[in-house]
Write a protein that holds these residues in place. Structure first.
Motif, PDB file in Angstrom:
ATOM      1  N   ARG A 137      -1.109  18.890  -1.737  1.00  0.00           N
ATOM      2  CA  ARG A 137      -0.471  18.477  -2.811  1.00  0.00           C
ATOM      3  C   ARG A 137       0.440  17.374  -2.520  1.00  0.00           C
ATOM      4  NH1 ARG A 137       4.137  19.843  -5.138  1.00  0.00           N
ATOM      5  NH2 ARG A 137       4.823  21.422  -3.575  1.00  0.00           N
ATOM      6  N   ARG A 138       1.452  17.788  -1.497  1.00  0.00           N
ATOM      7  CA  ARG A 138       2.423  16.470  -1.412  1.00  0.00           C
ATOM      8  C   ARG A 138       1.980  15.234  -1.000  1.00  0.00           C
ATOM      9  NH1 ARG A 138       7.373  20.183   1.366  1.00  0.00           N
ATOM     10  NH2 ARG A 138       7.733  21.286  -0.339  1.00  0.00           N
ATOM     11  N   GLN A 139       0.723  15.420  -0.027  1.00  0.00           N
ATOM     12  CA  GLN A 139       0.017  14.200   0.317  1.00  0.00           C
ATOM     13  C   GLN A 139      -0.371  13.455  -0.689  1.00  0.00           C
ATOM     14  OE1 GLN A 139      -3.362  14.366   2.703  1.00  0.00           O
ATOM     15  NE2 GLN A 139      -2.769  12.666   3.789  1.00  0.00           N
ATOM     16  N   VAL A 140      -1.126  13.834  -1.869  1.00  0.00           N
ATOM     17  CA  VAL A 140      -1.539  13.300  -3.032  1.00  0.00           C
ATOM     18  C   VAL A 140      -0.360  12.645  -3.972  1.00  0.00           C
ATOM     19  CG1 VAL A 140      -2.404  13.675  -5.421  1.00  0.00           C
ATOM     20  CG2 VAL A 140      -3.515  14.679  -3.497  1.00  0.00           C
ATOM     21  N   GLY A 141       0.880  13.206  -3.757  1.00  0.00           N
ATOM     22  CA  GLY A 141       1.969  12.934  -4.485  1.00  0.00           C
ATOM     23  C   GLY A 141       2.555  11.475  -3.806  1.00  0.00           C
ATOM     24  N   LEU A 142       2.326  11.634  -2.268  1.00  0.00           N
ATOM     25  CA  LEU A 142       2.718  10.241  -1.546  1.00  0.00           C
ATOM     26  C   LEU A 142       1.951   9.289  -1.963  1.00  0.00           C
ATOM     27  CD1 LEU A 142       3.819  12.250   1.761  1.00  0.00           C
ATOM     28  CD2 LEU A 142       5.235  10.857   0.244  1.00  0.00           C
ATOM     29  N   TYR A 143       0.476   9.227  -1.986  1.00  0.00           N
ATOM     30  CA  TYR A 143      -0.495   8.494  -2.137  1.00  0.00           C
ATOM     31  C   TYR A 143      -0.048   7.873  -3.733  1.00  0.00           C
ATOM     32  CZ  TYR A 143      -3.480   8.512   1.667  1.00  0.00           C
ATOM     33  OH  TYR A 143      -3.902   8.562   2.758  1.00  0.00           O
ATOM     34  N   GLU A 144       0.405   8.651  -4.700  1.00  0.00           N
ATOM     35  CA  GLU A 144       0.577   8.165  -6.125  1.00  0.00           C
ATOM     36  C   GLU A 144       1.865   7.385  -5.956  1.00  0.00           C
ATOM     37  OE1 GLU A 144       1.025  12.052  -8.058  1.00  0.00           O
ATOM     38  OE2 GLU A 144      -1.031  11.949  -8.642  1.00  0.00           O
ATOM     39  N   ALA A 145       3.083   7.783  -5.245  1.00  0.00           N
ATOM     40  CA  ALA A 145       4.128   7.008  -5.014  1.00  0.00           C
ATOM     41  C   ALA A 145       3.621   5.650  -4.415  1.00  0.00           C
ATOM     42  CB  ALA A 145       4.915   7.794  -4.140  1.00  0.00           C
ATOM     43  N   LEU A 146       2.856   5.565  -3.475  1.00  0.00           N
ATOM     44  CA  LEU A 146       2.474   4.335  -3.147  1.00  0.00           C
ATOM     45  C   LEU A 146       1.916   3.330  -3.782  1.00  0.00           C
ATOM     46  CD1 LEU A 146       2.368   2.853  -0.304  1.00  0.00           C
ATOM     47  CD2 LEU A 146       0.272   3.871   0.423  1.00  0.00           C
ATOM     48  N   VAL A 147       0.990   4.027  -4.573  1.00  0.00           N
ATOM     49  CA  VAL A 147       0.365   3.065  -5.653  1.00  0.00           C
ATOM     50  C   VAL A 147       1.429   2.510  -6.729  1.00  0.00           C
ATOM     51  CG1 VAL A 147      -1.364   3.295  -7.772  1.00  0.00           C
ATOM     52  CG2 VAL A 147      -2.048   4.498  -5.552  1.00  0.00           C
ATOM     53  N   ARG A 148       2.300   3.544  -7.048  1.00  0.00           N
ATOM     54  CA  ARG A 148       3.385   2.934  -7.847  1.00  0.00           C
ATOM     55  C   ARG A 148       4.509   1.816  -7.596  1.00  0.00           C
ATOM     56  NH1 ARG A 148       8.532   4.791 -10.101  1.00  0.00           N
ATOM     57  NH2 ARG A 148       8.743   4.005 -12.087  1.00  0.00           N
ATOM     58  N   LEU A 149       4.469   1.840  -6.014  1.00  0.00           N
ATOM     59  CA  LEU A 149       5.105   0.881  -5.609  1.00  0.00           C
ATOM     60  C   LEU A 149       4.619  -0.303  -5.561  1.00  0.00           C
ATOM     61  CD1 LEU A 149       6.717   3.003  -2.454  1.00  0.00           C
ATOM     62  CD2 LEU A 149       8.085   2.178  -4.702  1.00  0.00           C
ATOM     63  N   LYS A 150       3.270  -0.355  -5.390  1.00  0.00           N
ATOM     64  CA  LYS A 150       2.302  -1.419  -5.308  1.00  0.00           C
ATOM     65  C   LYS A 150       2.408  -2.253  -7.002  1.00  0.00           C
ATOM     66  CE  LYS A 150      -0.516  -4.510  -3.978  1.00  0.00           C
ATOM     67  NZ  LYS A 150      -0.328  -5.791  -5.011  1.00  0.00           N
ATOM     68  N   LYS A 151       2.308  -1.163  -7.773  1.00  0.00           N
ATOM     69  CA  LYS A 151       2.087  -1.730  -9.310  1.00  0.00           C
ATOM     70  C   LYS A 151       3.445  -2.222  -9.837  1.00  0.00           C
ATOM     71  CE  LYS A 151      -1.605   1.208 -11.120  1.00  0.00           C
ATOM     72  NZ  LYS A 151      -1.775   2.376 -11.962  1.00  0.00           N
ATOM     73  N   LEU A 152       4.623  -1.693  -9.204  1.00  0.00           N
ATOM     74  CA  LEU A 152       6.182  -2.269  -9.359  1.00  0.00           C
ATOM     75  C   LEU A 152       6.303  -3.545  -8.706  1.00  0.00           C
ATOM     76  CD1 LEU A 152       7.788   1.247  -9.812  1.00  0.00           C
ATOM     77  CD2 LEU A 152       7.304  -0.275 -11.429  1.00  0.00           C
ATOM     78  N   ASN A 153       5.434  -3.952  -7.986  1.00  0.00           N
ATOM     79  CA  ASN A 153       5.558  -5.287  -7.165  1.00  0.00           C
ATOM     80  C   ASN A 153       6.804  -5.014  -6.225  1.00  0.00           C
ATOM     81  OD1 ASN A 153       4.696  -7.830  -6.226  1.00  0.00           O
ATOM     82  ND2 ASN A 153       6.390  -8.800  -7.312  1.00  0.00           N
ATOM     83  N   LEU A 154       6.929  -3.825  -5.548  1.00  0.00           N
ATOM     84  CA  LEU A 154       7.620  -3.686  -4.394  1.00  0.00           C
ATOM     85  C   LEU A 154       7.465  -3.696  -3.052  1.00  0.00           C
ATOM     86  CD1 LEU A 154       9.855  -0.778  -6.203  1.00  0.00           C
ATOM     87  CD2 LEU A 154      10.522  -3.164  -6.071  1.00  0.00           C
ATOM     88  N   LEU A 155       5.951  -3.487  -2.954  1.00  0.00           N
ATOM     89  CA  LEU A 155       5.188  -3.642  -1.862  1.00  0.00           C
ATOM     90  C   LEU A 155       3.957  -4.482  -2.133  1.00  0.00           C
ATOM     91  CD1 LEU A 155       4.682   0.027  -0.717  1.00  0.00           C
ATOM     92  CD2 LEU A 155       6.454  -1.424   0.034  1.00  0.00           C
ATOM     93  N   ARG A 156       3.766  -5.250  -0.992  1.00  0.00           N
ATOM     94  CA  ARG A 156       2.480  -6.124  -0.862  1.00  0.00           C
ATOM     95  C   ARG A 156       1.708  -5.830   0.104  1.00  0.00           C
ATOM     96  NH1 ARG A 156       1.753 -11.145   1.223  1.00  0.00           N
ATOM     97  NH2 ARG A 156       3.347 -11.731   2.711  1.00  0.00           N
ATOM     98  N   ILE A 157       0.310  -5.998  -0.140  1.00  0.00           N
ATOM     99  CA  ILE A 157      -0.621  -5.790   1.090  1.00  0.00           C
ATOM    100  C   ILE A 157      -0.818  -7.265   1.792  1.00  0.00           C
ATOM    101  CG2 ILE A 157      -3.089  -5.194   1.682  1.00  0.00           C
ATOM    102  CD1 ILE A 157      -3.017  -3.562  -0.961  1.00  0.00           C
ATOM    103  N   VAL A 158      -0.474  -7.178   3.111  1.00  0.00           N
ATOM    104  CA  VAL A 158      -0.294  -8.184   3.681  1.00  0.00           C
ATOM    105  C   VAL A 158      -1.881  -8.188   4.503  1.00  0.00           C
ATOM    106  CG1 VAL A 158       0.626  -9.405   5.994  1.00  0.00           C
ATOM    107  CG2 VAL A 158       2.025  -8.052   4.174  1.00  0.00           C
ATOM    108  N   HIS A 159      -2.530  -6.967   5.136  1.00  0.00           N
ATOM    109  CA  HIS A 159      -3.838  -7.196   5.546  1.00  0.00           C
ATOM    110  C   HIS A 159      -4.472  -5.869   4.924  1.00  0.00           C
ATOM    111  CE1 HIS A 159      -2.427  -9.862   8.757  1.00  0.00           C
ATOM    112  NE2 HIS A 159      -1.300  -9.094   8.899  1.00  0.00           N
ATOM    113  N   PRO A 160      -5.673  -6.327   4.373  1.00  0.00           N
ATOM    114  CA  PRO A 160      -6.323  -5.253   3.591  1.00  0.00           C
ATOM    115  C   PRO A 160      -6.887  -4.375   4.505  1.00  0.00           C
ATOM    116  CG  PRO A 160      -6.721  -7.223   2.478  1.00  0.00           C
ATOM    117  CD  PRO A 160      -5.855  -7.386   3.861  1.00  0.00           C
TER     118      PRO A 160
END
Length: 82
Positions: A39-62
């Motif tokens: 359950r917590r791992q799913v929450g961490l993935y959701e947090a990662l997706v939200r950070l990307k959507k908020l333009n706080l993280l960018r993918i440098v190497h896919p």
């Protein structure tokens, strides 16, 4: 902008990295495996997706099938982290 504790911790760790990093590498450090790990791992993935959507993280190497995306914090992340 309000971030939850997982989002803030992922962002803090990525921002502290001197080079692009796989944010998922921090998941075990943020929430060590235990009874509720899935359950917590799913929450961490959701947090990662939200950070990307908020333009706080960018993918440098896919992701390439051998490793996950390598990301870095954007300039906006420094503002949010203060």
């Amino acid at each position: 902008m309000t971030l939850n504790s997982d989002e803030r911790e992922i962002l803090r760790r990525v921002a502290a990295s001197p080079e692009p990093v796989a944010a998922t590498d921090f998941f075990y450090e943020i929430h060590p495996p235990e009874k509720e790990w899935s359950r917590r791992q799913v929450g961490l993935y959701e947090a990662l997706v939200r950070l990307k959507k908020l333009n706080l993280l960018r993918i440098v190497h896919p992701a390439n099938g051998e490793r996950p995306d390598l990301v870095e914090a954007t300039p906006e992340a420094a503002v949010v982290l203060g």
